[in-house]
Every structure is written in structure tokens, then in C-alpha cells.
Write a protein that holds these residues in place. Structure first.
Motif, PDB file in Angstrom:
ATOM      1  N   UNK A  92       9.472 -11.020  42.736  1.00  0.00           N
ATOM      2  CA  UNK A  92       8.632 -12.001  42.056  1.00  0.00           C
ATOM      3  C   UNK A  92       9.161 -12.141  40.650  1.00  0.00           C
ATOM      4  N   UNK A  93       9.111 -13.337  40.113  1.00  0.00           N
ATOM      5  CA  UNK A  93       9.547 -13.584  38.743  1.00  0.00           C
ATOM      6  C   UNK A  93       8.367 -14.129  37.955  1.00  0.00           C
ATOM      7  N   UNK A  94       8.433 -13.952  36.641  1.00  0.00           N
ATOM      8  CA  UNK A  94       7.381 -14.492  35.784  1.00  0.00           C
ATOM      9  C   UNK A  94       7.456 -16.012  35.787  1.00  0.00           C
ATOM     10  N   UNK A  95       6.308 -16.660  35.851  1.00  0.00           N
ATOM     11  CA  UNK A  95       6.275 -18.121  35.849  1.00  0.00           C
ATOM     12  C   UNK A  95       6.775 -18.677  34.516  1.00  0.00           C
ATOM     13  N   UNK A  96       6.486 -17.959  33.421  1.00  0.00           N
ATOM     14  CA  UNK A  96       6.887 -18.430  32.097  1.00  0.00           C
ATOM     15  C   UNK A  96       8.363 -18.182  31.807  1.00  0.00           C
ATOM     16  N   UNK A  97       8.943 -17.158  32.440  1.00  0.00           N
ATOM     17  CA  UNK A  97      10.345 -16.812  32.186  1.00  0.00           C
ATOM     18  C   UNK A  97      10.975 -16.368  33.498  1.00  0.00           C
ATOM     19  N   UNK A  98      11.739 -17.237  34.113  1.00  0.00           N
ATOM     20  CA  UNK A  98      12.319 -16.966  35.422  1.00  0.00           C
ATOM     21  C   UNK A  98      13.401 -15.892  35.395  1.00  0.00           C
ATOM     22  N   UNK A  99      13.812 -15.468  34.204  1.00  0.00           N
ATOM     23  CA  UNK A  99      14.845 -14.425  34.132  1.00  0.00           C
ATOM     24  C   UNK A  99      14.246 -13.019  34.192  1.00  0.00           C
ATOM     25  N   UNK A 100      12.912 -12.914  34.222  1.00  0.00           N
ATOM     26  CA  UNK A 100      12.247 -11.613  34.258  1.00  0.00           C
ATOM     27  C   UNK A 100      11.719 -11.354  35.663  1.00  0.00           C
ATOM     28  N   UNK A 101      12.258 -10.309  36.289  1.00  0.00           N
ATOM     29  CA  UNK A 101      11.821  -9.917  37.633  1.00  0.00           C
ATOM     30  C   UNK A 101      10.733  -8.869  37.492  1.00  0.00           C
ATOM     31  N   UNK A 102       9.636  -9.062  38.197  1.00  0.00           N
ATOM     32  CA  UNK A 102       8.563  -8.068  38.204  1.00  0.00           C
ATOM     33  C   UNK A 102       8.510  -7.450  39.588  1.00  0.00           C
ATOM     34  N   UNK A 103       8.229  -6.152  39.632  1.00  0.00           N
ATOM     35  CA  UNK A 103       8.247  -5.449  40.905  1.00  0.00           C
ATOM     36  C   UNK A 103       6.948  -5.614  41.676  1.00  0.00           C
ATOM     37  N   UNK A 104       5.842  -5.785  40.975  1.00  0.00           N
ATOM     38  CA  UNK A 104       4.555  -5.918  41.636  1.00  0.00           C
ATOM     39  C   UNK A 104       3.750  -7.001  40.945  1.00  0.00           C
ATOM     40  N   UNK A 105       2.851  -7.611  41.693  1.00  0.00           N
ATOM     41  CA  UNK A 105       1.974  -8.601  41.088  1.00  0.00           C
ATOM     42  C   UNK A 105       0.928  -7.898  40.232  1.00  0.00           C
ATOM     43  N   UNK A 106       0.315  -8.633  39.327  1.00  0.00           N
ATOM     44  CA  UNK A 106      -0.683  -8.033  38.438  1.00  0.00           C
ATOM     45  C   UNK A 106      -1.864  -7.501  39.224  1.00  0.00           C
ATOM     46  N   UNK A 107      -2.195  -8.131  40.364  1.00  0.00           N
ATOM     47  CA  UNK A 107      -3.316  -7.655  41.170  1.00  0.00           C
ATOM     48  C   UNK A 107      -3.012  -6.288  41.781  1.00  0.00           C
ATOM     49  N   UNK A 108      -1.782  -6.102  42.249  1.00  0.00           N
ATOM     50  CA  UNK A 108      -1.386  -4.799  42.789  1.00  0.00           C
ATOM     51  C   UNK A 108      -1.466  -3.721  41.718  1.00  0.00           C
ATOM     52  N   UNK A 109      -0.978  -4.030  40.535  1.00  0.00           N
ATOM     53  CA  UNK A 109      -1.004  -3.062  39.438  1.00  0.00           C
ATOM     54  C   UNK A 109      -2.446  -2.730  39.060  1.00  0.00           C
ATOM     55  N   UNK A 110      -3.297  -3.757  39.005  1.00  0.00           N
ATOM     56  CA  UNK A 110      -4.707  -3.538  38.675  1.00  0.00           C
ATOM     57  C   UNK A 110      -5.383  -2.647  39.702  1.00  0.00           C
ATOM     58  N   UNK A 111      -5.113  -2.896  40.979  1.00  0.00           N
ATOM     59  CA  UNK A 111      -5.725  -2.083  42.031  1.00  0.00           C
ATOM     60  C   UNK A 111      -5.248  -0.639  41.963  1.00  0.00           C
ATOM     61  N   UNK A 112      -3.959  -0.436  41.712  1.00  0.00           N
ATOM     62  CA  UNK A 112      -3.430   0.934  41.637  1.00  0.00           C
ATOM     63  C   UNK A 112      -4.015   1.668  40.433  1.00  0.00           C
ATOM     64  N   UNK A 113      -4.030   1.016  39.283  1.00  0.00           N
ATOM     65  CA  UNK A 113      -4.584   1.667  38.086  1.00  0.00           C
ATOM     66  C   UNK A 113      -6.088   1.877  38.230  1.00  0.00           C
ATOM     67  N   UNK A 114      -6.795   0.872  38.742  1.00  0.00           N
ATOM     68  CA  UNK A 114      -8.238   1.010  38.946  1.00  0.00           C
ATOM     69  C   UNK A 114      -8.549   2.119  39.934  1.00  0.00           C
ATOM     70  N   UNK A 115      -7.773   2.181  41.017  1.00  0.00           N
ATOM     71  CA  UNK A 115      -7.953   3.254  41.998  1.00  0.00           C
ATOM     72  C   UNK A 115      -7.704   4.621  41.395  1.00  0.00           C
ATOM     73  N   UNK A 116      -6.713   4.709  40.520  1.00  0.00           N
ATOM     74  CA  UNK A 116      -6.427   5.987  39.851  1.00  0.00           C
ATOM     75  C   UNK A 116      -7.560   6.417  38.941  1.00  0.00           C
ATOM     76  N   UNK A 117      -8.141   5.463  38.232  1.00  0.00           N
ATOM     77  CA  UNK A 117      -9.266   5.782  37.342  1.00  0.00           C
ATOM     78  C   UNK A 117     -10.471   6.232  38.156  1.00  0.00           C
ATOM     79  N   UNK A 118     -10.759   5.532  39.248  1.00  0.00           N
ATOM     80  CA  UNK A 118     -11.880   5.919  40.118  1.00  0.00           C
ATOM     81  C   UNK A 118     -11.639   7.301  40.705  1.00  0.00           C
ATOM     82  N   UNK A 119     -10.418   7.561  41.150  1.00  0.00           N
ATOM     83  CA  UNK A 119     -10.091   8.876  41.717  1.00  0.00           C
ATOM     84  C   UNK A 119     -10.268   9.980  40.683  1.00  0.00           C
ATOM     85  N   UNK A 120      -9.811   9.744  39.464  1.00  0.00           N
ATOM     86  CA  UNK A 120      -9.981  10.742  38.403  1.00  0.00           C
ATOM     87  C   UNK A 120     -11.460  10.997  38.135  1.00  0.00           C
ATOM     88  N   UNK A 121     -12.274   9.945  38.120  1.00  0.00           N
ATOM     89  CA  UNK A 121     -13.713  10.105  37.922  1.00  0.00           C
ATOM     90  C   UNK A 121     -14.361  10.909  39.032  1.00  0.00           C
TER      91      UNK A 121
END
Length: 110
Positions: free
Chosen positions: A46-75
Motif C-alpha cells: 500500500x502507498x500513501x495517497x498523498x505521496x506515492x513514493x512512500x510504501x506502508x506495510x499496514x493500513x492505519x486500521x490494522x495498526x490501530x487494532x494491533x495497538x488497541x489490542x495490546x493496550x486492552x491485553x495489558x489492562x
């Protein structure tokens, strides 16, 4: 979108791969979000819509779910740890035969 991996190598201790892909008839070359794959292999990116030269490995939703899941797990770990300590103290009190008043204080010893 797919990209073709052109090469993989070490950058210090980290193994990185680079590749090329085309967006809007413009060819780009960038680091690929893969550990190690043979040259010539096609990978999904996936590439950024604003800058096609930047490759991202995961979508923001995937990152949010992983980080949110980590916070819930820690709690949950902290919550279960506190609960376990309270149960252990209550069990120890029962085993020792100590009477504890409902407000949590022990009677005065004469």
C-alpha cells in the motif's frame, strides 16, 4: 497494489528489501515491507495517497487494532494480577484463622 522485489540485503543488522511499482504510469523504487523474498517476486503493498513514493506495510486500521489490542491485553494482565493478589491475601488470611472486620481493620490486641 503489487510491487516487484528487486533485491534484498543487510543494512547493519536489519535485512531490508527494495522493489519497484507503478502508480499512475509513474514507476517508483522504495523499500518493501518484507523480511526476505527472492528477487522478482511480487508482493502486495500500500502507498500513501498523498505521496506515492512512500510504501506502508499496514493500513492505519490494522495498526490501530494491533495497538488497541495490546493496550486492552495489558489492562487485562494488570487487572487479573491485582485480582490474584487479593484472592491470595484472602486465602492466606483464612488459612491463618485471622478474623478481619468488614471494614478491613483488625481488632486491637490487649
Amino acid at each position: 497494489m503489487t510491487a516487484e522485489v528487486t533485491s534484498c540485503g543487510y543494512s547493519g543488522r536489519t535485512k531490508t528489501c527494495s522493489g519497484r511499482y507503478t502508480v499512475d504510469s509513474v514507476e517508483h523504487t522504495a523499500d518493501m515491507p518484507v523480511e526476505s523474498v527472492p528477487s522478482g517476486r511480487r508482493v502486495e503493498i500500500e502507498v500513501l495517497a498523498a505521496d506515492h513514493s512512500v510504501v506502508v506495510s499496514q493500513s492505519w486500521l490494522d495498526i490501530l487494532l494491533v495497538r488497541g489490542g495490546g493496550i486492552v491485553l495489558a489492562g487485562l494482565v494488570i487487572g487479573f494480577g491485582v485480582r490474584w493478589i487479593r484472592l491470595a491475601r484472602a486465602t492466606t488470611t483464612k488459612l491463618r484463622g485471622i478474623k478481619v472486620h468488614s471494614n478491613g481493620s483488625n481488632p486491637a490486641v490487649n
